[in-house]
Design a protein around this motif. Structure first.
Motif, PDB file in Angstrom:
ATOM      1  N   ASP A   1     -27.329  39.257  72.757  1.00  0.00           N
ATOM      2  CA  ASP A   1     -27.847  37.946  72.376  1.00  0.00           C
ATOM      3  C   ASP A   1     -27.382  36.921  73.418  1.00  0.00           C
ATOM      4  O   ASP A   1     -26.193  36.823  73.701  1.00  0.00           O
ATOM      5  N   ASP A   2     -28.346  36.167  73.967  1.00  0.00           N
ATOM      6  CA  ASP A   2     -28.023  35.199  75.020  1.00  0.00           C
ATOM      7  C   ASP A   2     -27.127  34.066  74.515  1.00  0.00           C
ATOM      8  O   ASP A   2     -26.262  33.582  75.240  1.00  0.00           O
ATOM      9  N   GLU A   3     -27.303  33.660  73.263  1.00  0.00           N
ATOM     10  CA  GLU A   3     -26.540  32.531  72.736  1.00  0.00           C
ATOM     11  C   GLU A   3     -25.112  32.909  72.355  1.00  0.00           C
ATOM     12  O   GLU A   3     -24.161  32.217  72.714  1.00  0.00           O
ATOM     13  N   THR A   4     -24.966  33.993  71.616  1.00  0.00           N
ATOM     14  CA  THR A   4     -23.627  34.374  71.135  1.00  0.00           C
ATOM     15  C   THR A   4     -22.930  35.382  72.040  1.00  0.00           C
ATOM     16  O   THR A   4     -21.712  35.513  71.994  1.00  0.00           O
TER      17      THR A   4
END
Length: 106
Positions: free
Chosen positions: A32-35
């Motif tokens: 996941d790019d965000e987390t």
């Protein structure tokens, strides 16, 4: 058979002799790019059926009887009878193993 075989080993041998069904799970993860954590995006389950291992049946039979028989000459019916005989023997060994464990725990 020797007493070096524990209950788990006997169970594994029994499964190989009788055949078994397995469920194989394959999972695909993407970061996941965000987390920055891995997230599972796909999971595939496949059921596989493994047939009885006739080579193992022959090996056990040879070990028990200590004879050099021509197993290739045995018919399917003979191999099936031998499989059932060995399964009965494995059950007896499991019962003996459980009884000896019960006696040791007393």
């Amino acid at each position: 058979m020797n007493e070096i075989y524990d209950e788990r080993t006997m169970h594994a041998i029994k499964q190989c002799i009788t055949g078994m069904n397995l469920i194989e799970t394959t999972s695909e993860y993407v970061k996941d790019d965000e987390t920055g954590e891995l997230v599972m995006v796909k999971q595939k389950k496949v059921e596989k059926s493994l047939p009885p291992n006739t080579d193992l049946i022959k090996l056990i039979y040879q070990h028990i009887t200590n004879e050099n028989l021509d197993y290739n000459a045995l018919s399917d019916e003979d191999l099936e009878r031998e499989k059932l005989r060995l399964l009965n023997e494995l059950k007896e060994k499991e019962i003996e193993s459980r009884e000896s464990k019960d006696k040791n725990q007393m």
